[in-house]
Motif scaffolding. Structure first.
Motif, short mmCIF file in Angstrom:
data_model
loop_
_atom_site.label_atom_id
_atom_site.label_comp_id
_atom_site.label_asym_id
_atom_site.label_seq_id
_atom_site.Cartn_x
_atom_site.Cartn_y
_atom_site.Cartn_z
N ASP A 193 10.10 -20.16 16.03
CA ASP A 193 9.61 -19.52 17.36
C ASP A 193 8.42 -18.66 16.92
O ASP A 193 7.53 -18.60 17.54
N SER A 194 8.35 -18.06 15.74
CA SER A 194 7.42 -17.15 15.09
C SER A 194 6.33 -18.08 14.84
O SER A 194 5.23 -17.61 15.00
N LEU A 195 6.48 -19.02 14.13
CA LEU A 195 5.55 -20.03 13.62
C LEU A 195 4.90 -20.63 14.96
O LEU A 195 3.51 -20.58 15.05
N TRP A 196 5.77 -21.28 15.93
CA TRP A 196 4.97 -21.78 17.29
C TRP A 196 4.10 -20.76 18.08
O TRP A 196 3.21 -20.77 18.42
N LEU A 197 4.60 -19.20 18.07
CA LEU A 197 3.86 -18.10 18.54
C LEU A 197 2.65 -18.03 17.74
O LEU A 197 1.49 -17.81 18.43
N GLN A 198 2.70 -17.96 16.37
CA GLN A 198 1.51 -17.61 15.59
C GLN A 198 0.55 -18.73 15.61
O GLN A 198 -0.72 -18.78 15.69
N LEU A 199 0.92 -20.03 15.91
CA LEU A 199 -0.02 -21.21 16.12
C LEU A 199 -0.67 -20.99 17.47
O LEU A 199 -1.51 -22.21 17.69
N GLY A 200 0.02 -20.33 18.38
CA GLY A 200 -0.70 -20.29 19.63
C GLY A 200 -0.15 -21.39 20.45
O GLY A 200 -0.56 -21.76 21.59
N LEU A 201 1.05 -21.94 20.14
CA LEU A 201 1.53 -23.06 20.91
C LEU A 201 2.24 -22.43 22.20
O LEU A 201 2.41 -23.27 23.01
N ILE A 202 2.97 -21.39 22.03
CA ILE A 202 3.84 -20.92 23.01
C ILE A 202 3.67 -19.49 23.12
O ILE A 202 3.05 -18.69 22.01
N SER A 203 3.93 -18.80 24.50
CA SER A 203 3.77 -17.28 24.50
C SER A 203 5.38 -16.94 25.18
O SER A 203 5.99 -17.87 25.95
N TYR A 204 5.72 -15.72 24.95
CA TYR A 204 6.74 -15.12 25.63
C TYR A 204 6.58 -13.95 26.22
O TYR A 204 5.71 -13.19 26.04
N GLU A 205 7.43 -13.91 27.24
CA GLU A 205 7.36 -12.59 28.06
C GLU A 205 8.42 -11.87 27.46
O GLU A 205 9.09 -12.35 26.51
#
Length: 188
Positions: free
Chosen positions: A71-83
């Motif tokens: 999930d950190s990787l997906w966040l860093q790749l800009g694929l996903i954002s979290y509230e």
């Protein structure tokens, strides 16, 4: 009459779904205490010696770490954002790691069938994991920034996680099979 084992498996599944809902809705409304409390209750109940299987703790910690990294990787790749990106905005939030940990506590229980039906388990996990992110997006807890790429990355990641689970943890989940001829972890 319903056996205690079957009842525990049903409760294990229901608690995971309830926890997912409580955390996702809690994130959206910035009131995560109910989800946090339910996580603690679920973890204590499932890790109680009467309910715990030999590899439960190892699975839960392994999946929490893998989930944090993915999930950190997906966040860093800009694929996903979290509230509610707590405690830090550049890594996976605590609430998503709690969900990965809780998912690990279902593998030897309500999801133990995946060891008997590995290919089906991998396919369902490879699609079901990303679908839970899509559902969380509908609630507003996550955003798939580029839906096609994000879904593809989620599907690939979840498929690899499921392959790891059914290969690495399969032999430890089926230890009772040699004695009884039937896997203890099944729904029967």
């Amino acid at each position: 009459m319903v056996s205690t084992t079957k009842l525990n498996k049903v409760l294990n599944f229901v608690l995971l779904q309830t926890l997912w809902f409580a955390l996702v809705v809690g994130v959206v409304y910035e009131h995560i205490l109910l989800g946090l409390g339910l996580f603690v209750v679920f973890a204590i109940w499932q890790l109680h010696p009467l309910n715990r299987k030999q590899t439960d703790i190892k699975l839960a910690i392994t999946l929490a770490v893998m989930g944090f990294v993915l999930d950190s990787l997906w966040l860093q790749l800009g694929l996903i954002s979290y509230e509610m990106q707590w405690p830090y905005s550049f890594v996976a939030p605590l609430w998503i790691v709690m969900l990965w940990f809780a998912f690990g506590l279902t593998i030897n229980h309500s999801l133990a069938w995946i060891f008997d039906y590995k290919i089906v388990g991998v396919i369902i996990g490879g699609l079901g994991g990303p679908m839970s992110y899509l559902a969380a997006e509908k609630f507003g807890a996550v955003t798939l920034n580029n839906p096609v790429s994000a879904f593809a990355a989620l599907a690939f990641g979840w498929t690899m996680v499921m392959v790891l689970i059914v290969t690495v943890f399969s032999s430890s989940a089926g230890q009772k099979q040699e004695i009884t001829g039937k896997r203890e972890a099944s729904w029967n």
